[in-house]
Design a protein around this motif. Structure first.
Motif, PDB file in Angstrom:
ATOM      1  N   HIS A   4       0.815  -1.189   0.181  1.00  0.00           N
ATOM      2  CA  HIS A   4       0.148  -0.128   0.050  1.00  0.00           C
ATOM      3  C   HIS A   4       0.922   1.324  -0.020  1.00  0.00           C
ATOM      4  O   HIS A   4       1.950   1.172   0.223  1.00  0.00           O
ATOM      5  CB  HIS A   4      -1.022   0.298   1.189  1.00  0.00           C
TER       6      HIS A   4
ATOM      7  N   SER B 273      -2.285   8.804   1.048  1.00  0.00           N
ATOM      8  CA  SER B 273      -2.495  10.106   0.506  1.00  0.00           C
ATOM      9  C   SER B 273      -1.886  11.032   1.339  1.00  0.00           C
ATOM     10  O   SER B 273      -2.089  12.247   1.080  1.00  0.00           O
ATOM     11  CB  SER B 273      -3.905  10.316   0.319  1.00  0.00           C
TER      12      SER B 273
ATOM     13  N   GLU C 177       3.510   9.783   1.079  1.00  0.00           N
ATOM     14  CA  GLU C 177       2.886   9.305  -0.359  1.00  0.00           C
ATOM     15  C   GLU C 177       3.649   8.985  -1.421  1.00  0.00           C
ATOM     16  O   GLU C 177       3.070   8.252  -2.200  1.00  0.00           O
ATOM     17  CB  GLU C 177       1.814  10.588  -0.686  1.00  0.00           C
TER      18      GLU C 177
ATOM     19  N   GLU D 213       5.538   3.262  -1.940  1.00  0.00           N
ATOM     20  CA  GLU D 213       4.543   2.055  -1.712  1.00  0.00           C
ATOM     21  C   GLU D 213       5.325   1.042  -0.865  1.00  0.00           C
ATOM     22  O   GLU D 213       6.746   0.939  -1.178  1.00  0.00           O
ATOM     23  CB  GLU D 213       4.327   1.495  -3.212  1.00  0.00           C
TER      24      GLU D 213
ATOM     25  N   ARG E 146      -3.918   3.430   0.479  1.00  0.00           N
ATOM     26  CA  ARG E 146      -4.044   3.441  -1.175  1.00  0.00           C
ATOM     27  C   ARG E 146      -3.414   2.145  -1.341  1.00  0.00           C
ATOM     28  O   ARG E 146      -2.222   1.796  -1.375  1.00  0.00           O
ATOM     29  CB  ARG E 146      -3.148   4.370  -2.158  1.00  0.00           C
TER      30      ARG E 146
ATOM     31  N   LYS F 166      -9.352  -2.567  -2.859  1.00  0.00           N
ATOM     32  CA  LYS F 166      -9.782  -1.300  -2.805  1.00  0.00           C
ATOM     33  C   LYS F 166     -11.211  -1.358  -2.875  1.00  0.00           C
ATOM     34  O   LYS F 166     -11.823  -0.468  -2.194  1.00  0.00           O
ATOM     35  CB  LYS F 166      -9.452  -0.741  -4.450  1.00  0.00           C
TER      36      LYS F 166
END
Length: 77
Positions: A4, A7, A36, A39, A62, A69
């Protein structure tokens, strides 16, 4: 934890046990920060001790996986 990003920033204080992200390990007392642009996938270390941490997130997670999602839409995490 699945792969993940965020944001915003994620700050994690390790209270017990530990985990690693890639080649970097984090143990009790460490403060781990991601933003952000990164990952990542924390993997809990298997040393016979539970990994307990305090996490503060700015914004939403994210996920890369489309099913996660969808799960996120339902659970609002």
């Amino acid at each position: 934890m699945p792969v993940h990003s965020h944001s915003g920033e994620e700050w994690t204080l390790i209270l017990q046990g530990g985990y690693h992200v890639g080649d970097t390990g984090y143990v009790r007392g460490d403060l781990h920060c991601e933003d952000e642009a990164c990952e990542h996938q924390p993997i809990i270390d298997d040393h016979g001790e539970a990994c307990i941490s305090l996490v503060a997130d700015q914004g939403r997670l994210r996920f890369r996986n489309p099913l996660l999602k969808l799960f996120q839409l339902v659970t609002r995490i």
